[in-house]
Enzyme design. Structure first.
Site, mmCIF file in Angstrom:
data_model
loop_
_atom_site.group_PDB
_atom_site.id
_atom_site.type_symbol
_atom_site.label_atom_id
_atom_site.label_comp_id
_atom_site.label_asym_id
_atom_site.label_seq_id
_atom_site.Cartn_x
_atom_site.Cartn_y
_atom_site.Cartn_z
ATOM 1 N N CYS A 1 0.781 -1.103 0.012
ATOM 2 C CA CYS A 1 -0.091 0.022 0.051
ATOM 3 C C CYS A 1 0.813 1.303 -0.085
ATOM 4 C CB CYS A 1 -0.888 0.004 1.169
ATOM 5 S SG CYS A 1 -1.939 1.131 1.485
ATOM 6 N N ARG B 1 -2.957 5.074 5.404
ATOM 7 C CA ARG B 1 -3.620 4.041 4.110
ATOM 8 C C ARG B 1 -4.166 2.784 4.324
ATOM 9 N NH1 ARG B 1 -1.184 6.441 -0.797
ATOM 10 N NH2 ARG B 1 -1.093 4.619 -1.576
ATOM 11 N N TRP C 1 -0.623 -4.068 2.021
ATOM 12 C CA TRP C 1 -1.828 -4.340 2.240
ATOM 13 C C TRP C 1 -2.094 -5.549 1.396
ATOM 14 C CZ3 TRP C 1 -6.415 -4.618 -0.908
ATOM 15 C CH2 TRP C 1 -7.579 -4.673 -0.271
ATOM 16 N N ASN D 1 3.954 -1.477 -5.166
ATOM 17 C CA ASN D 1 2.365 -1.497 -5.155
ATOM 18 C C ASN D 1 1.833 -1.827 -6.431
ATOM 19 O OD1 ASN D 1 2.573 -0.391 -2.622
ATOM 20 N ND2 ASN D 1 2.163 1.870 -3.086
ATOM 21 N N GLY D 2 0.499 -2.657 -6.289
ATOM 22 C CA GLY D 2 0.087 -2.955 -7.564
ATOM 23 C C GLY D 2 -0.041 -4.404 -7.743
ATOM 24 N N GLU E 1 -24.518 6.438 2.911
ATOM 25 C CA GLU E 1 -23.252 6.955 3.350
ATOM 26 C C GLU E 1 -23.212 6.632 4.861
ATOM 27 O OE1 GLU E 1 -19.350 8.662 4.002
ATOM 28 O OE2 GLU E 1 -20.310 7.706 2.459
ATOM 29 N N LYS F 1 -20.274 4.221 6.514
ATOM 30 C CA LYS F 1 -19.428 4.598 7.520
ATOM 31 C C LYS F 1 -19.472 3.489 8.890
ATOM 32 C CE LYS F 1 -17.239 7.645 6.188
ATOM 33 N NZ LYS F 1 -17.466 7.117 4.940
ATOM 34 N N GLU G 1 -17.775 0.326 7.823
ATOM 35 C CA GLU G 1 -16.425 0.040 7.494
ATOM 36 C C GLU G 1 -15.503 0.326 8.810
ATOM 37 O OE1 GLU G 1 -15.048 2.970 4.784
ATOM 38 O OE2 GLU G 1 -16.402 4.686 5.447
ATOM 39 N N HIS H 1 -41.237 -3.391 0.186
ATOM 40 C CA HIS H 1 -41.225 -4.405 -0.721
ATOM 41 C C HIS H 1 -40.222 -5.457 -0.489
ATOM 42 C CE1 HIS H 1 -43.831 -1.876 -3.485
ATOM 43 N NE2 HIS H 1 -43.091 -0.761 -3.028
ATOM 44 N N LYS I 1 -6.813 3.290 2.381
ATOM 45 C CA LYS I 1 -7.303 4.676 2.009
ATOM 46 C C LYS I 1 -7.307 4.783 0.726
ATOM 47 C CE LYS I 1 -8.533 8.793 3.139
ATOM 48 N NZ LYS I 1 -10.157 9.021 3.484
#
Length: 614
Positions: A2, A27, A78, A104-105, A491, A495, A498, A514, A609
């Protein structure tokens, strides 16, 4: 992924690397490591590597007393390939221990490369895709590469995928070679020293002169400077730019968590987003960064907004603002899906890419696909000089300041405000009257003070914290809202899940009967977003249905809501701007619930992040 940081210069690299890795902790990561070149008085340089699962503090505590050297590279990981173990942490080395790589990647052809290298006698020490790069660089030297730059270029010609990487070589102890393709890399230019990072936060305390690499570009860094070039060894020209990054933004100050600090910073963040952009005389917004004149702006017949996570939810509110104020059909969708559905790109559609970091890989890929097909794309981005900011045709910077907590708060509300400015700007070119434009201008100007009032009320009463303590033990929470309230509810649910890890789901209130009503009962609390608007009666009717089934209800509104056990009251703004204020209690609710449950608020598990891999 990360986070990457590197240093070459006269200083010991270890303190610089540890400080940089510490600044990248926001991050999200699960392991950390670093590598330095130690040059003894006599003999060749020695590559020293130390890495560990856990935090940067754990890495620092694990370093031997004489672990020092320069140049050096560091990484916070990460996990993508392989569990978060010491073996899988970066840096990775080749079999001889001469080459070290941080990355990274994702290397998409890593399995194929691993098989080829294994067949050639290479033994792997990790489960990662990154280790293949270290062995490829070593193999390039075996095949005759003259220097580290050529070896890295040869290695990357065999790689398919996204990477931001930095390479050390004990045989070239004066340099670091870095490369970028789809994952951010920037250079920091110091006084007889150079830095490299994946995020300006890592080096902001050392220099404000930075160079951003583009995809397909490499750089060789020595203490005396840098040169940039392509995979085909064609020289490129890069001029450093000055970044305005506040180091104090990377410190918690008197707050227990970065998230609490960033929630509290929202009044000032919105003031910065509005600064110089409100035009009271003509009841409009001044947005010179859009790079389009009135004729071009009036030619658009539709607006499509693309973002991921909270940026997507902010985009949904933005779409409503554009339809309400500019009367242009608008919709928002996740960039992660848009890029795969072979979208019809229309010449009279304005596309808006939203990303706090400006590096979100799904959003960047959507931008690039749109531009390949001739679409006009603008960005709403927080990080100046980021990849998306440089890729798009124009846009709006949020100027929210560094957001260190993984969960977005001030960038979310600042993005909604940026959309309000865009909607006002487009609306006043069309049918929005001066009186309505003036109403929105006044409403925007009042937002910072109203948010301050919400925050002050919570400090005084602790009501939101008390509501969160009641909510925290629940295994699941239902969020509902109508129209503007539904995007706010989504939203809010995001929050809560997470950072508290409590399951939460948001539904349009009218959809409750429904299907989801089957879940409602004493064990499932509902958080209802209920502004005092023309749908108030509809919303209170929905709450009656919930209460009839003995479901607990917590409301967020402008006054006590009938049918709610408790209402978190916020000031009224203009109806179009109410979502900004209604979002604040839901941020605080999630924060206090996470604290009550003992969660790692700023670094929630499994999340990062800046999402720079698919």
């Amino acid at each position: 992924m990360c986070g990457i940081v590197g240093y070459v210069g006269p200083r010991d690299a270890v303190p610089v690397l540890l400080e940089g890795l510490g600044r990248l902790e926001y991050r999200g990561y699960d392991s950390a490591g670093l590598a330095v070149l130690h040059a003894p008085a006599k003999g060749p340089a020695e590559l020293r590597v130390r890495k560990t699962p856990g935090r940067v503090d754990d890495l620092a505590a694990d370093l031997p007393a004489r672990f020092r050297g320069s140049p050096g590279i560091g990484h916070t990981r990460w996990a993508t390939h392989g569990e978060p173990t010491a073996a899988n942490a970066h840096p990775h080395t080749d079999s001889s221990g001469r080459i070290a790589v941080v990355h990274n990647g994702i290397i998409e052809n890593a399995d194929e490369l691993r098989a080829q290298l294994t067949a050639g006698g290479v033994e792997f020490a990790s489960d990662t895709d990154t280790e293949t790069v270290a062995h490829l660089v070593a193999a390039a030297f075996d095949d005759g590469a003259a220097d580290l730059e050529e070896a890295v270029r040869r290695a990357l010609h065999r790689v398919v995928g996204a990477y931001g990487l930095a390479v050390l070589d004990a045989a070239h102890p004066d340099r670091v070679v870095v490369a970028r393709n789809g994952s951010p890399v920037l250079l920091g230019v110091g006084d007889r020293e150079m830095f490299v990072a994946s995020d300006v936060a890592a080096i902001a305390g050392h220099t404000r002169q930075v160079v951003y690499l583009d995809d397909g570009e490499l750089a060789s860094l020595t203490a005396g400077g840098y040169r940039t070039f392509t995979l085909d060894d064609r020289a490129t020209s890069k001029t450093p730019s000055t970044v305005d990054w506040d180091v104090a933004g990377a410190e918690r100050g008197d707050h227990d968590h970065f998230l609490a600090k960033e929630i509290a910073e929202q009044p000032r963040a919105i003031e910065r987003a509005l600064s110089g952009r409100l035009e009271e005389r003509f009841a409009t917004a001044h947005l010179g960064g859009l790079n389009m004149d009135v004729r071009e702006a009036r030619a658009f017949r539709r607006v499509t907004i693309l973002g991921c996570g909270s940026a997507w939810f902010a985009g949904e509110l933005g779409a409503q603002l554009i339809e309400d104020l500019a009367r242009i059909p608008a919709h928002a969708e996740p960039a992660s899906e848009f890029r795969y559905r072979n979208p019809v790109v229309e010449p009279d559609t304005l596309y808006v890419a939203v990303s706090q970091s400006g590096e979100t890989v799904d959003t960047l890929a959507a931008v690039q696909e749109l531009q390949r097909k001739g679409g006009r794309v603008i960005g709403i981005v927080n990080v100046v000089g980021s990849t998306i900011a440089r890729q798009v045709d124009g846009g709006i910077y949020l100027h929210a300041g560094p957001e260190m907590s993984v969960a977005s708060t001030k960038s979310f509300t600042s993005t909604v405000v940026a959309f309000a400015l865009l909607a006002l700007h487009l609306g006043r070119m069309r049918d929005l009257s001066p009186s309505d434009g003036g109403r929105i201008v006044a409403g925007l100007a009042a937002l910072p003070g109203q948010i301050e009032q919400i925050l002050d009320d919570e400090k005084r009463t602790g009501e939101i914290a008390a509501a969160a303590a009641e909510l925290a033990p629940s295994p699941s929470v239902l969020f509902v809202g109508r129209r503007h309230g539904w995007a706010v509810a989504r939203e809010g649910a995001q929050k809560l899940k997470e950072i508290s890890y409590c399951h939460a789901e948001a539904y349009a209130a009218a959809e409750l009967k429904h299907g989801p009503l089957a879940l409602v009962g004493p064990e499932l609390p509902t958080v209802a977003v209920v502004p005092e608007d023309d749908l108030l009666e509809k919303n209170t009717s929905t709450l009656a249905e919930i209460r009839a089934r003995r479901g607990p209800v917590l409301a967020v509104g402008h006054r006590d809501v009938p049918g709610a056990g408790r209402t978190l009251v916020v000031p009224r703004s203009e109806p179009e701007l109410d979502p900004v204020l209604l979002s604040i209690p839901l941020q605080l609710l999630a924060y206090h619930a996470a604290v009550a449950l003992g969660r790692d608020v700023d670094r929630p598990r499994n999340l990062a992040k800046s999402v720079t891999v698919e």
